[in-house]
Design a protein around this motif. Structure first.
Motif, PDB file in Angstrom:
ATOM      1  N   UNK A  37       0.784  -1.226   0.000  1.00  0.00           N
ATOM      2  CA  UNK A  37       0.000   0.000   0.000  1.00  0.00           C
ATOM      3  C   UNK A  37       0.816   1.276   0.000  1.00  0.00           C
ATOM      4  N   UNK A  38       0.142   2.361   0.400  1.00  0.00           N
ATOM      5  CA  UNK A  38       0.727   3.696   0.301  1.00  0.00           C
ATOM      6  C   UNK A  38       1.902   3.928   1.245  1.00  0.00           C
ATOM      7  N   UNK A  39       2.025   3.116   2.297  1.00  0.00           N
ATOM      8  CA  UNK A  39       3.128   3.316   3.246  1.00  0.00           C
ATOM      9  C   UNK A  39       4.312   2.403   2.952  1.00  0.00           C
ATOM     10  N   UNK A  99       0.183  12.464   0.921  1.00  0.00           N
ATOM     11  CA  UNK A  99      -0.926  13.158   0.251  1.00  0.00           C
ATOM     12  C   UNK A  99      -1.990  12.188  -0.248  1.00  0.00           C
ATOM     13  N   UNK A 100      -2.589  11.447   0.683  1.00  0.00           N
ATOM     14  CA  UNK A 100      -3.573  10.435   0.305  1.00  0.00           C
ATOM     15  C   UNK A 100      -4.918  11.013  -0.063  1.00  0.00           C
ATOM     16  N   UNK A 101      -5.208  12.205   0.410  1.00  0.00           N
ATOM     17  CA  UNK A 101      -6.477  12.857   0.145  1.00  0.00           C
ATOM     18  C   UNK A 101      -6.623  14.037   1.080  1.00  0.00           C
ATOM     19  N   UNK A 102      -7.473  14.979   0.710  1.00  0.00           N
ATOM     20  CA  UNK A 102      -7.649  16.193   1.508  1.00  0.00           C
ATOM     21  C   UNK A 102      -8.134  15.864   2.918  1.00  0.00           C
ATOM     22  N   UNK A 103      -9.039  14.881   3.032  1.00  0.00           N
ATOM     23  CA  UNK A 103      -9.590  14.533   4.342  1.00  0.00           C
ATOM     24  C   UNK A 103      -8.506  13.980   5.270  1.00  0.00           C
ATOM     25  N   UNK A 149       0.438   7.087  -4.351  1.00  0.00           N
ATOM     26  CA  UNK A 149       0.643   5.916  -3.505  1.00  0.00           C
ATOM     27  C   UNK A 149       1.969   6.016  -2.746  1.00  0.00           C
ATOM     28  N   UNK A 150       2.780   4.965  -2.793  1.00  0.00           N
ATOM     29  CA  UNK A 150       4.003   4.920  -1.983  1.00  0.00           C
ATOM     30  C   UNK A 150       4.999   6.016  -2.346  1.00  0.00           C
ATOM     31  N   UNK A 151       4.899   6.567  -3.537  1.00  0.00           N
ATOM     32  CA  UNK A 151       5.827   7.624  -3.941  1.00  0.00           C
ATOM     33  C   UNK A 151       5.423   9.002  -3.462  1.00  0.00           C
ATOM     34  N   UNK A 152       4.228   9.129  -2.889  1.00  0.00           N
ATOM     35  CA  UNK A 152       3.688  10.441  -2.578  1.00  0.00           C
ATOM     36  C   UNK A 152       4.490  11.265  -1.589  1.00  0.00           C
ATOM     37  N   UNK A 153       5.070  10.634  -0.571  1.00  0.00           N
ATOM     38  CA  UNK A 153       5.825  11.372   0.445  1.00  0.00           C
ATOM     39  C   UNK A 153       6.948  12.204  -0.147  1.00  0.00           C
ATOM     40  N   UNK A 154       7.540  11.707  -1.207  1.00  0.00           N
ATOM     41  CA  UNK A 154       8.737  12.344  -1.748  1.00  0.00           C
ATOM     42  C   UNK A 154       8.412  13.566  -2.588  1.00  0.00           C
ATOM     43  N   UNK A 162       2.800   8.266   7.217  1.00  0.00           N
ATOM     44  CA  UNK A 162       2.176   7.532   6.112  1.00  0.00           C
ATOM     45  C   UNK A 162       1.210   6.475   6.624  1.00  0.00           C
ATOM     46  N   UNK A 163       0.172   6.229   5.827  1.00  0.00           N
ATOM     47  CA  UNK A 163      -0.827   5.203   6.120  1.00  0.00           C
ATOM     48  C   UNK A 163      -0.932   4.268   4.920  1.00  0.00           C
ATOM     49  N   UNK A 164      -1.302   3.013   5.174  1.00  0.00           N
ATOM     50  CA  UNK A 164      -1.427   2.061   4.068  1.00  0.00           C
ATOM     51  C   UNK A 164      -2.315   0.888   4.437  1.00  0.00           C
ATOM     52  N   UNK A 165      -2.860   0.245   3.413  1.00  0.00           N
ATOM     53  CA  UNK A 165      -3.722  -0.910   3.623  1.00  0.00           C
ATOM     54  C   UNK A 165      -3.025  -1.983   4.431  1.00  0.00           C
ATOM     55  N   UNK A 166      -3.845  -2.707   5.210  1.00  0.00           N
ATOM     56  CA  UNK A 166      -3.269  -3.788   6.009  1.00  0.00           C
ATOM     57  C   UNK A 166      -3.879  -3.979   7.378  1.00  0.00           C
ATOM     58  N   UNK A 167      -4.040  -2.978   8.265  1.00  0.00           N
ATOM     59  CA  UNK A 167      -3.849  -1.551   8.026  1.00  0.00           C
ATOM     60  C   UNK A 167      -2.569  -1.110   8.732  1.00  0.00           C
TER      61      UNK A 167
END
Length: 427
Positions: free
Chosen positions: A135-137, A308-312, A342-347, A369-374
């Motif tokens: 996931x995203x993390x 930057x997963x979403x504004x919320x 996704x995982x590249x967003x932090x950079x 960072x947050x990601x599925x799994x959770x």
């Protein structure tokens, strides 16, 4: 960390308002209410008009992506960023001792790490790891893996590549909770070069001080809040449920309990204990916005690099930690300019800070960072020298922050909200 390179696609891959409208209308499974839902989501997502989509979606083949489409998308991101990484640092691919590639939704055979090794003719004793489904993390999972490997392999160079396979995983059904991913996720990625060789310390731009990983997958609710499934019509996609923010709050709170004592001075910890005592009984029902109530993280870090997963998500973390608009600006601008990569967003967020010349020697950066799994994976970097490289923001940083981040999609497609259309069936 010696260097990092983010990916930026060509203008022919840009998803502006007009093209996004055409893309939505191509889905023949949608009715008027689904169009209204997408309109509201796109307008409120915090995403601008210059994000990039995968080639097969741009060409109208989102419902029939091929294996070659997947390879083409990932190759373009991975090889472009690695070419630039090696050229910028002067490091030869043959010098790399550790290679970690993370792509959650594409795991071919041979692996993507083997594909990289073959392309750059890397040495035969390289330690290669291919991470999928993280996931995203995933980016911080990969860096944590490198950190542990560095304890065994001295004076090594490591490369981490973080991206995602968007094209073959575009959702073509009509379930609202699965359509969200199409509104948020965009093409992007990053390659990073790290080392534990003290002889290269003078070239380092960041030093990893702390990294804490939290995984609450033992909870069925948390495990299923962000998951790849098929809908009732058989269309595969990524399901995002209402339990996601609840899982994020729980994982974030658990992570901070471990991380905060590592980064805050004693006086700030004592203050937090006194302030938070009345809230302890409510901890089990805490929302994301209240997880960090009473914490003063600015006593231990200067910058906040939020996924930057979403504004919320960004706003939720911001309220939780009592952050200002200035603190949240990098994450919101990365979301607006590049979308959720996704995982590249932090950079991209980190790149914005650097392009704005915010990062000074000795500053500390908290990555969240947050990601599925959770999962919730957070770390703290220390800036090793004053940084001001415009990097992937070179062509657009002068336009940020814009006066308004309102999406013109509402103005152009507001007709779907007209009440008189309620009895009309769109063809």
């Amino acid at each position: 960390m010696l260097h990092y390179e983010c990916y930026k696609a060509g203008e022919d891959r840009m998803l502006d308002t007009e093209f996004s409208g055409k893309l939505v209308m191509r889905n023949k499974n949608l009715g008027l209410e689904e169009y209204r839902f997408l309109l509201q989501t796109i307008v409120n997502a915090g995403i601008g008009e210059q994000t990039y989509g995968p080639k097969n979606v741009i060409e109208g083949r989102e419902a029939s992506a091929t294996l070659q489409d997947a390879y083409s998308e990932v190759d373009g991101i991975v090889f472009d960023t690695l070419d630039k990484l090696f050229a910028s640092t002067g490091i030869s691919p043959s010098e790399i001792g550790i290679l970690v590639v993370n792509v959650s939704l594409f795991s071919p055979a041979p692996s993507l790490t083997s594909r990289v090794v073959n392309r750059y003719k890397m040495k035969e004793d390289i330690k290669a790891f291919n991470l999928s489904g993280m996931g995203c993390s995933a980016s911080l999972v990969a860096i944590d893996l490198v950190k542990h490997l560095f304890r065994t392999y001295r004076n090594s160079l490591a490369v981490v590549v973080s991206t995602e396979s968007i094209g073959p995983n575009w959702y073509c059904g009509k379930e609202r909770s699965m359509m969200l991913s199409n509104c948020l996720f965009r093409s992007g990625g990053c390659s990073m070069l790290l080392t534990n060789n003290r002889a290269l310390k003078h070239r380092a731009i960041f030093k990893l001080n702390h990294l804490v990983r939290t995984h609450i997958g033992a909870s069925d609710e948390a495990y299923g809040c962000c998951i790849q499934v098929e809908d009732s019509l058989g269309y595969p996609g990524f399901l995002l449920t209402r339990n996601l923010t609840k899982a994020a709050a729980k994982a974030f709170a658990m992570n901070l309990r471990v991380l905060v004592p590592k980064i805050l001075p004693l006086w700030a910890l004592l203050r937090y204990v006194l302030v938070s005592r009345p809230r302890r009984n409510k901890a089990k029902t805490a929302k994301l916005e209240s997880v960090g109530a009473g914490l003063n993280l600015k006593a231990g870090v200067e910058h906040f690099c939020i996924h930057p997963g979403g504004k919320a998500v960004i706003d939720g973390v911001g309220k939780s930690l009592g952050l200002t608009d200035y603190d949240l600006e990098p994450a919101k601008m990365a979301l607006h300019r590049f979308g959720n990569t996704s995982a590249g967003g932090l950079w991209y967020v980190l790149g914005y800070m650097e392009a704005k010349k915010r990062l000074k020697k000795g500053d500390r950066i908290l990555m969240i960072s947050f990601g599925g799994g959770f999962k919730c994976n957070n770390c703290v970097w220390e800036v090793m020298k004053d940084l001001e490289d415009a990097n992937v923001w070179k062509d657009s940083i002068h336009n940020y922050p814009p006066n308004s981040t309102a999406n013109p999609f509402l103005e152009k497609y507001s007709w779907v909200n007209d009440d008189y259309l309620s009895f009309v069936r769109l063809d």
